[in-house]
Each structure stands twice: as C-alpha cells, then as structure tokens.
Design a protein around this motif. Sequence first.
Motif, mmCIF file in Angstrom:
data_model
loop_
_atom_site.group_PDB
_atom_site.id
_atom_site.type_symbol
_atom_site.label_atom_id
_atom_site.label_comp_id
_atom_site.label_asym_id
_atom_site.label_seq_id
_atom_site.Cartn_x
_atom_site.Cartn_y
_atom_site.Cartn_z
ATOM 1 N N GLU A 96 0.830 -1.206 0.000
ATOM 2 C CA GLU A 96 0.000 0.000 0.000
ATOM 3 C C GLU A 96 0.863 1.255 0.000
ATOM 4 O O GLU A 96 0.512 2.255 -0.614
ATOM 5 C CB GLU A 96 -0.926 -0.003 1.217
ATOM 6 N N VAL A 97 1.981 1.173 0.716
ATOM 7 C CA VAL A 97 2.829 2.356 0.904
ATOM 8 C C VAL A 97 4.287 2.003 0.656
ATOM 9 O O VAL A 97 4.765 0.952 1.091
ATOM 10 C CB VAL A 97 2.678 2.917 2.334
ATOM 11 N N PHE A 98 4.984 2.872 -0.053
ATOM 12 C CA PHE A 98 6.446 2.786 -0.157
ATOM 13 C C PHE A 98 7.006 4.045 0.501
ATOM 14 O O PHE A 98 6.675 5.165 0.103
ATOM 15 C CB PHE A 98 6.911 2.707 -1.612
ATOM 16 N N VAL A 99 7.816 3.856 1.530
ATOM 17 C CA VAL A 99 8.365 4.981 2.287
ATOM 18 C C VAL A 99 9.636 5.484 1.622
ATOM 19 O O VAL A 99 10.567 4.716 1.364
ATOM 20 C CB VAL A 99 8.642 4.574 3.745
ATOM 21 N N VAL A 100 9.675 6.782 1.340
ATOM 22 C CA VAL A 100 10.824 7.429 0.707
ATOM 23 C C VAL A 100 11.435 8.387 1.723
ATOM 24 O O VAL A 100 10.760 9.298 2.220
ATOM 25 C CB VAL A 100 10.406 8.193 -0.569
ATOM 26 N N CYS A 101 12.707 8.194 2.052
ATOM 27 C CA CYS A 101 13.345 9.004 3.092
ATOM 28 C C CYS A 101 14.856 8.951 2.936
ATOM 29 O O CYS A 101 15.417 7.888 2.624
ATOM 30 C CB CYS A 101 12.936 8.502 4.473
ATOM 31 N N GLY A 102 15.514 10.068 3.178
ATOM 32 C CA GLY A 102 16.974 10.093 3.109
ATOM 33 C C GLY A 102 17.628 9.416 4.286
ATOM 34 O O GLY A 102 18.798 9.048 4.219
ATOM 35 N N ASP A 103 16.912 9.241 5.378
ATOM 36 C CA ASP A 103 17.429 8.601 6.580
ATOM 37 C C ASP A 103 16.838 7.189 6.665
ATOM 38 O O ASP A 103 15.659 7.007 6.967
ATOM 39 C CB ASP A 103 17.030 9.425 7.811
ATOM 40 N N GLY A 104 17.666 6.209 6.386
ATOM 41 C CA GLY A 104 17.183 4.831 6.344
ATOM 42 C C GLY A 104 16.611 4.359 7.661
ATOM 43 O O GLY A 104 15.615 3.624 7.688
ATOM 44 N N PHE A 138 16.993 9.985 -3.543
ATOM 45 C CA PHE A 138 15.561 10.287 -3.513
ATOM 46 C C PHE A 138 14.902 9.917 -4.833
ATOM 47 O O PHE A 138 13.851 9.271 -4.865
ATOM 48 C CB PHE A 138 15.349 11.779 -3.212
ATOM 49 N N LYS A 139 15.548 10.297 -5.957
ATOM 50 C CA LYS A 139 14.995 9.977 -7.267
ATOM 51 C C LYS A 139 14.915 8.470 -7.473
ATOM 52 O O LYS A 139 13.917 7.941 -7.982
ATOM 53 C CB LYS A 139 15.856 10.618 -8.355
ATOM 54 N N GLY A 140 15.960 7.758 -7.059
ATOM 55 C CA GLY A 140 15.956 6.299 -7.190
ATOM 56 C C GLY A 140 14.888 5.649 -6.347
ATOM 57 O O GLY A 140 14.258 4.665 -6.757
ATOM 58 N N GLN A 141 14.657 6.193 -5.136
ATOM 59 C CA GLN A 141 13.610 5.644 -4.282
ATOM 60 C C GLN A 141 12.225 5.869 -4.875
ATOM 61 O O GLN A 141 11.356 4.999 -4.776
ATOM 62 C CB GLN A 141 13.690 6.281 -2.889
ATOM 63 N N MET A 142 12.016 7.023 -5.508
ATOM 64 C CA MET A 142 10.719 7.272 -6.145
ATOM 65 C C MET A 142 10.499 6.313 -7.311
ATOM 66 O O MET A 142 9.384 5.827 -7.527
ATOM 67 C CB MET A 142 10.629 8.719 -6.616
ATOM 68 N N LYS A 143 11.557 6.014 -8.060
ATOM 69 C CA LYS A 143 11.433 5.027 -9.141
ATOM 70 C C LYS A 143 11.105 3.652 -8.564
ATOM 71 O O LYS A 143 10.294 2.905 -9.120
ATOM 72 C CB LYS A 143 12.726 4.975 -9.953
ATOM 73 N N GLN A 144 11.745 3.324 -7.447
ATOM 74 C CA GLN A 144 11.485 2.037 -6.814
ATOM 75 C C GLN A 144 10.053 1.967 -6.298
ATOM 76 O O GLN A 144 9.393 0.922 -6.380
ATOM 77 C CB GLN A 144 12.476 1.814 -5.668
ATOM 78 N N ALA A 145 9.553 3.080 -5.766
ATOM 79 C CA ALA A 145 8.159 3.132 -5.312
ATOM 80 C C ALA A 145 7.214 2.871 -6.470
ATOM 81 O O ALA A 145 6.215 2.151 -6.332
ATOM 82 C CB ALA A 145 7.874 4.495 -4.677
ATOM 83 N N ASP A 146 7.530 3.438 -7.628
ATOM 84 C CA ASP A 146 6.687 3.233 -8.808
ATOM 85 C C ASP A 146 6.751 1.778 -9.270
ATOM 86 O O ASP A 146 5.734 1.171 -9.603
ATOM 87 C CB ASP A 146 7.140 4.185 -9.919
ATOM 88 N N ARG A 147 7.958 1.208 -9.282
ATOM 89 C CA ARG A 147 8.114 -0.193 -9.708
ATOM 90 C C ARG A 147 7.416 -1.155 -8.753
ATOM 91 O O ARG A 147 6.958 -2.219 -9.161
ATOM 92 C CB ARG A 147 9.606 -0.545 -9.812
#
Length: 413
Positions: A328-336, A362-371
């Motif tokens: 449902e949710v992919f968390v995007v954050c600079g602090d793991g 951040f950009k890579g995490q957003m791509k991962q959230a989309d995938r």
Amino acid sequence: MSAARKHKAPKGTFDILPAEEATRDLVASHGDQLLDAAGYGRIETPAFEETELFARGVGESTDIVNKEMFSFTDRGDRSLTLRPEGTAAICRAYVEHGMHKDPQPVKLWYRGPFFRAEKPQKGRYRQFNQIGAEAIGTESPLADAELIVLLDELLRGLGIQDIELRLGSLGSPEVRAAYREELRDYLREHEGELSGEIRSRLDTNPLRAFDSDHPGTVEVMAEAPTMLARLEGDDAQHFETVKRLLDRAGVPYRLDPSLVRGLDYYTRTVFEFTCERLGAQSGIGGGGRYDGLIETLGGQPTPGVGWAAGVERIILALTEAPPPRVPEVFVVCGDGEQAFELVLDLRRHRVSAQFDLAGRSFKGQMKQADRSGARFAAILEQDGSAKLREMAGGEQQDVAPGALAETVIAARP
C-alpha cells in the motif's frame, strides 16, 4: 580453475517463485474457505509413510505401487515411501486416532505435496501438490453428491472453463468381483489383440484395460461389457440417487462406463473432472467411494468417499492469473533508520509497507516506489514532516508521520 557446475532442480520438480505464489494462494484460500464452510476440518499427515500402507491400501497391482512410488529403507531397516496420494494416509490416521468414536461422518480436507516417479510432462510432475476432501463414516449417496458439488464449486469458483464431469460406478466389491471375472473372460477371447502390458495384467487388474491407449486394446474395449450395465439392487439405487442429487444441484455430468480410476480401493461412485485446456493430460481432479479401505488397513468396516485435485493442473487451467501482490505504501526518506521505524509502525497497523534497502537517492527511491506498484509514496522530509503521494495521479497531501497509517486505512476502497 574450472567453473563450478550450476545446479538445477531434479527432473520432474519445480521451484515456486514469488510471482507465482499469488496464484497458488488464490487456489489455496478459495479451497480453504469453501471446505471450511462445508464443515470439513483440515488434517495433515506425514510426507512419508510405511510402504506397506500404500501396498495394502492403494493396491499392489496398480501402477502407483508397481512403478511410481519413491521408496527407501531407513536406518532402522524399515521400508518407507514418500506419499503418492492422500486417502490411504488419512484412513490410517482415522484408525490410529480412534476417529470412529467421533460423530460420523468425519469430514476432513488436506493440502500439500505428493510424489510419484512418473514421466515428467506438462501438468504431470514427480513432486506435485493436491487439495482433497474426505467424508469417512457414511455410506449415504448424499456424501458422494456433496463432495462432487464441492469439487465443481472449487473449479468453477476459480473461473475455470471447459470442464466436464465424468461419472461412473464400480458397484459393491462382490458385484465388482463378478464383473472382473466376466471382463477377464472377454479379454482372454481377444488376447491376441491386446497390448503386452494389458495381457500381463489380466489376472491382477483387468479393469486397467479401459485406460489403455494401445490401438488394438482400445478397439477391443469398445465392445467390452461395462459395470454400469450390470448395476442392480442397492448399487443401482445408490447411483441413481447420486445422479438425481447432481441434477437437483445443477451440476452437469456425462456417464462414462469406462471410468475405473487408477486405484484399487474404489467402490460404487467414481468421478473425474477434465478440462479441455489441459490437452492430453486433461484430468484436473476426481475421486470416488472406498467403502472397504479402512477395513483393509486394520479398522472396522467403515465406508468413505473423497476426492483430490491437482493444484498445478488447476493453475494451468486458470484463464486469468490474480494481480501480483503490491504494498500500500512505499516509504521514501533520506534517513534509512527513520524510514525503518515508520515502516514498522505502518505494518503494526496492518498497512503493507516497503522501503529502500539499497541506499538509493531520492529519485531512485521514487522510481522504486513506482516499480513496486504501491498505491502511495510516504515522503519523509528532513524537517520531520511527511507527504502522502498517490502514485497513480500524483496528488499529495501533508500528513503527520504518526497519522500516516490512519490516513492510508481511511483511503481504502
């Protein structure tokens, strides 16, 4: 230095990958709910049993016992066998645990792996999975009909099309024994036209001639006497009742005088569901009544009836696979570590959540959230604030980190 050899799964076995597990779970959950609602309790038996259990229960003249069992001797010099089918083991458990003392019938269902040393081909494996159901302790044709309807509902409820129910009867053991003699005499009159394998089985299992694909044998069997034509008395009445109940349930069937199944323990009702989508290996599930099996295994005379369906064959017959599981949710954050804590909080609130484990930008995490297919991305800012972005449309809202779970739950359809 030579490269290490790459290992493969043994022939006739397979790996179940994450992308395939959703389909298996669909079959499992549908079967679980259907059988639980009908009052069947789940039973689990060991993956291996004493070899004698199957030799006595399934029948020494069957292909399963003669050719297909994986048997081995353990350190105590005992012969054990990986289970090739489920009914004999369940009947063993019925006797061993005194289930005859429980209110009858005892209604049981099972699901798990089974093993046969068959020639591997599409839909037929050496390790395979089955789901099955048994009603032990009643000779009523109502039990036969209920189980057949349940298997029909299992298959049709999954959206499987082009299935056909073949229905037959083998009569009581006494009538069947007389019929076997009649059939054996008929086959001896045409012995020269039969395959060598069938000729070798005339004394032990002449009914297997109905399953032969040898041209000469097929031609001979087209004119062979059938058990259905010889049903009388209680056997005929039992079969007529089963047919009448299936008619009332709206379950179509085709009478098949050649249906004998591959196991020696069957009596009276036998049935098989086939599916055109599966091609030559069209059988998808079936079973029948086994009124003498428990007595053969050392118990009191106890009637029973049941079926088993192949999970892999059901999956092959499905016209549509379920959608893959997505968070449902992919968390995007600079602090793991901060993302880690938020994901744990979401999961504790029964919100499926994932986060980046590979140190992406951040950009890579957003791509991962989309995938990942997640519905939302929860974006944590350096100042401690959070935004919840809907991935499909891009709309986002400010949400306190502690209220993310509540907001996601409220947005569920």
